[in-house]
Design a protein around this motif. Structure first.
Motif, PDB file in Angstrom:
ATOM      1  N   PRO A 370       0.871  -1.144   0.019  1.00  0.00           N
ATOM      2  CA  PRO A 370      -0.039  -0.020   0.032  1.00  0.00           C
ATOM      3  C   PRO A 370       0.765   1.214   0.007  1.00  0.00           C
ATOM      4  O   PRO A 370       1.781   1.146   0.844  1.00  0.00           O
ATOM      5  N   GLY A 371       0.511   2.376  -0.963  1.00  0.00           N
ATOM      6  CA  GLY A 371       1.106   3.340  -0.972  1.00  0.00           C
ATOM      7  C   GLY A 371       2.403   3.597  -1.938  1.00  0.00           C
ATOM      8  O   GLY A 371       2.945   4.495  -2.252  1.00  0.00           O
ATOM      9  N   THR A 372       2.476   2.478  -2.747  1.00  0.00           N
ATOM     10  CA  THR A 372       3.555   2.301  -3.836  1.00  0.00           C
ATOM     11  C   THR A 372       3.287   3.294  -4.803  1.00  0.00           C
ATOM     12  O   THR A 372       2.110   3.059  -5.496  1.00  0.00           O
ATOM     13  N   GLY A 452       4.841  12.055   3.901  1.00  0.00           N
ATOM     14  CA  GLY A 452       6.081  11.102   4.064  1.00  0.00           C
ATOM     15  C   GLY A 452       6.385  10.148   2.945  1.00  0.00           C
ATOM     16  O   GLY A 452       5.474  10.251   2.058  1.00  0.00           O
ATOM     17  N   TYR A 453       7.466   9.662   2.767  1.00  0.00           N
ATOM     18  CA  TYR A 453       7.713   8.865   1.499  1.00  0.00           C
ATOM     19  C   TYR A 453       9.088   7.936   2.142  1.00  0.00           C
ATOM     20  O   TYR A 453       9.647   8.043   3.149  1.00  0.00           O
ATOM     21  N   VAL A 538      13.679   7.589   3.985  1.00  0.00           N
ATOM     22  CA  VAL A 538      12.584   7.455   4.924  1.00  0.00           C
ATOM     23  C   VAL A 538      12.021   8.768   5.407  1.00  0.00           C
ATOM     24  O   VAL A 538      12.948   9.207   6.392  1.00  0.00           O
ATOM     25  N   ASN A 539      10.866   9.387   5.019  1.00  0.00           N
ATOM     26  CA  ASN A 539      10.532  10.442   5.850  1.00  0.00           C
ATOM     27  C   ASN A 539       9.241  10.250   6.195  1.00  0.00           C
ATOM     28  O   ASN A 539       8.332   9.805   5.478  1.00  0.00           O
ATOM     29  N   ARG A 594      12.318   1.317  -5.655  1.00  0.00           N
ATOM     30  CA  ARG A 594      10.809   1.722  -5.322  1.00  0.00           C
ATOM     31  C   ARG A 594      10.621   2.891  -4.585  1.00  0.00           C
ATOM     32  O   ARG A 594      11.510   3.210  -3.707  1.00  0.00           O
ATOM     33  N   ILE A 595       9.551   3.689  -4.927  1.00  0.00           N
ATOM     34  CA  ILE A 595       9.050   4.936  -4.074  1.00  0.00           C
ATOM     35  C   ILE A 595       7.714   4.351  -3.685  1.00  0.00           C
ATOM     36  O   ILE A 595       6.806   4.145  -4.274  1.00  0.00           O
ATOM     37  N   VAL A 596       7.573   5.069  -2.103  1.00  0.00           N
ATOM     38  CA  VAL A 596       6.341   4.523  -1.471  1.00  0.00           C
ATOM     39  C   VAL A 596       5.847   5.800  -0.888  1.00  0.00           C
ATOM     40  O   VAL A 596       6.873   6.642  -0.003  1.00  0.00           O
ATOM     41  N   SER A 597       4.572   6.382  -0.892  1.00  0.00           N
ATOM     42  CA  SER A 597       4.289   7.560  -0.478  1.00  0.00           C
ATOM     43  C   SER A 597       3.988   7.325   1.195  1.00  0.00           C
ATOM     44  O   SER A 597       2.983   8.178   1.602  1.00  0.00           O
ATOM     45  N   ARG A 598       4.530   6.846   1.691  1.00  0.00           N
ATOM     46  CA  ARG A 598       4.579   6.849   3.000  1.00  0.00           C
ATOM     47  C   ARG A 598       6.074   6.403   3.889  1.00  0.00           C
ATOM     48  O   ARG A 598       6.877   5.701   3.261  1.00  0.00           O
ATOM     49  N   ALA A 599       6.153   6.582   5.124  1.00  0.00           N
ATOM     50  CA  ALA A 599       7.253   6.123   5.764  1.00  0.00           C
ATOM     51  C   ALA A 599       7.063   4.704   6.007  1.00  0.00           C
ATOM     52  O   ALA A 599       5.897   4.023   6.566  1.00  0.00           O
TER      53      ALA A 599
END
Length: 608
Positions: A370-372, A452-453, A538-539, A594-599
């Motif tokens: 989730p968030g990818t 976050g990301y 990680v943010n 890979r970039i995910v839109s959450r920590a």
């Protein structure tokens, strides 16, 4: 791999604490044993209770005790030094993670019943706790002209197989009782100690080969009384052991023997082409018959090294009383033959008989958590478009510079989900190579990640990487300058975000958050060449942490950093822009990104 409880840090602290507490504890134990006073409460606890060593830790200690014969010589028996050494093993079994003790023979001077009764009683310290250890007969323990078919002896009555049958580490013995093998678990695997008699018969050799055949995937430490005679030289009997047993059995990576002095080492290459380390340790010629000196072989499978230290707990323990002139010279030995390190790539050394199975590739669908926001992997050569496997349309196209191209390799990080990588061949002055950019209109181009990301990448730099031509190449980053976004703090020509490699091969995440004018920067440490690395930025919506191989780096800024500024321009893989123009191209291999839109927590990284 680092995790949330950081076992590497815990074990390093444990090892340091063990060394400090050793010096304190032995000062009590040795003094009490020598003076005949009551044993301190800590020593009693060591014999009666305490925790077992950690069989999964990748740091563990094998203890070695060579010739103690002068301490058990007719009417001059003195068991105190041996008892002090054995109590040390109990007192520090946990903090040193001591998994086993091997005695190298010549327990006694004359092989007499009274001598064996005394040293047998001393070893009862370990028996009462069920601690694993091995002994073997030296030429002073038995009639030296005999081999392992000699029949009954006081040695066999005291240290025969019957003594070890209740110990969990005991594996078995030859029918004559003079040869034994022992198994212990350390670093998450099984290890074998093969304890061989002073002289092997044909039956003894056959038995030893059978033991090895029945444990084909187990690394072996061979112990015997005579093998190395001095630096880089084997005795005649040692050469026979090499020719008849060691050379053709790749499992044997380390041998330990006493008998001769001074201490020495040899290295031989076996039939499989691998090194075998052969060590001589014996201190009976030193003060107080060696004072039951012990060798501590500290294995570290993360550092691929065995650190060796030689100490006498008994002499160190007497410090509270005041040491005599000779004892002060024997506190611990620090010569090259007594305190040293052995470099062993354990996985490579054991690969011939116990290869570590490669981790299989994992389906891309397993990485789409989730968030990818985007996921790219390179399992075949690139021609045209690289699809964003998240299905969000953040596809990549190849951008050649100066006629450069992208290659492909099956090489990959051992924990990478996809089994393949792109080979970038960037070069500066003149600029040449090829990189990847997201297509125009890709959703990623305008994303600001205010909540976050997590950005993850795998990379490897080749042996010919040099800072003059390859430094400051981008691994992954966003184009568009600070000036274009109206953020003029620091250098306005720098891109809005870049994960780059410095001239010292330090990963750097430099970007402009939504909440500040200047550039926020995270720095990692130098990453060696020809090694695969996993990076994660990680943010959590407030602060940013850079991880190298799942471990947080030291230079992570504490100032709040919210999101990533955007002017709607593409992201780059393997490229870096300055002042809106391509300035450098990666020279190295790039794996999954890979970039995910959450920590994400460390346990959710692609390496898990």
């Amino acid at each position: 791999m680092c995790t949330s409880h950081d076992p590497v840090r815990d074990e390093a602290a444990q090892a340091g604490a063990g060394r400090r507490s050793f010096l304190r504890a032995t000062a009590l134990l040795g003094a009490a044993a020598t003076a005949g006073v009551a044993v301190p409460a800590g020593a009693e606890a060591a014999e009666k209770g305490g925790r077992r060593p950690d069989p999964e830790s990748r740091r563990f200690t094998l203890a070695v005790m060579p010739d103690t014969q002068y301490l058990f010589d007719g009417p001059s028996i003195d068991a105190a030094p041996v008892e002090a050494s054995l109590r040390y093993l109990l007192q520090h079994g946990r903090d040193e993670n001591i998994v086993f003790l091997s005695h190298l023979g010549d327990l006694t001077q004359n092989g007499a019943e009274a001598e064996f009764a005394a040293i047998g009683a001393a070893f009862g310290i370990l028996d009462r706790r069920g601690v694993g250890y091995s002994v073997l007969a030296g030429n002073h323990d038995v009639k030296s002209s005999t081999d392992d078919q000699r029949g009954p002896t006081p040695y066999l009555e005291t240290f025969g197989p019957q003594r070890f049958r209740s110990t969990s580490t005991f594996g078995g013995a030859s029918s004559d009782g003079y040869n034994t093998y022992h198994l212990f678990r350390a670093a998450g695997r099984e290890w074998l100690v093969l304890a061989l008699d002073w002289r092997l018969s044909d039956k003894g050799y056959a038995w030893a080969k059978d033991v090895l055949a029945r444990h084909p995937r187990t690394p072996v430490v061979l112990t015997t009384h005579e093998l190395v005679v001095e630096d880089d030289r084997l005795s005649d009997h040692g050469q026979q052991l090499w020719d008849r047993l060691i050379a053709d059995h790749d499992q044997i990576f380390l041998t330990l023997n006493g008998h001769y002095w001074p201490a020495g080492r040899a290295v031989r290459t076996n039939a499989a082409g691998n090194e075998v380390h052969l060590h001589l340790t014996n201190y009976q010629n030193r003060y107080f018959g060696g004072a039951a000196m012990i060798r501590l072989y500290r294995f570290d499978l993360d550092r691929n090294v065995i650190d060796v230290e030689t100490v006498s707990p008994w002499i160190l323990g007497r410090a509270a009383e005041g040491l005599n002139a000779l004892e002060r010279q024997e506190l611990e030995l620090s010569g090259d033959a007594d305190r040293f390190s052995v470099d062993i790539d354990f996985a490579a050394r054991f690969a011939g008989f116990a290869p570590v199975p490669a981790r299989p590739a994992r389906p891309a669908s397993k990485m789409l958590i989730p968030g990818t926001a985007a996921y790219w992997r390179f399992e075949s050569a690139v021609s045209g478009t690289v699809r964003d496997l998240s299905g969000r349309g953040n596809d990549l196209t190849v951008v050649p510079v100066g006629g450069g191209t992208l290659g492909w390799s099956a090489d990959h990080h051992p924990d990478q989900p996809g089994h393949g990588s792109l080979e970038f061949q960037g070069y500066k002055s003149p600029l040449k190579g090829a990189y990847l950019r997201t297509v125009d209109g890709a959703p990623l181009n305008s994303a600001t990640f205010g909540n976050g990301y997590t950005i993850e990448v795998f990379y490897r730099l080749p042996a010919d990487w040099d800072p003059a031509h390859h430094a400051w190449s981008g691994i992954v980053g966003r184009t568009g300058t600070g000036g274009a976004a109206g953020r003029t703090g620091d250098d306005p020509d720098e891109p809005l975000a870049t994960l780059s490699l410095s001239d010292d091969r330090e990963p750097q995440w430099a970007m402009r958050p939504l909440n500040q004018e200047g550039i926020a920067t995270n720095w990692g440490q130098e990453t060696p060449l020809e090694t695969w690395w996993h990076l994660a930025v990680v943010n959590d919506g407030t602060r940013t942490t850079l991880y190298v191989e799942g471990c947080p780096v030291v230079r992570n800024p504490k100032a709040p950093a919210v999101g990533i500024t955007s002017v709607g321009l593409p992201w780059l893989l393997g490229g870096y822009e300055y002042a809106g123009k391509t300035d450098q191209i990666l020279h190295g291999r790039l794996g999954d990104v890979r970039i995910v839109s959450r920590a994400l927590p460390v346990t959710a990284f692609m390496t898990h």
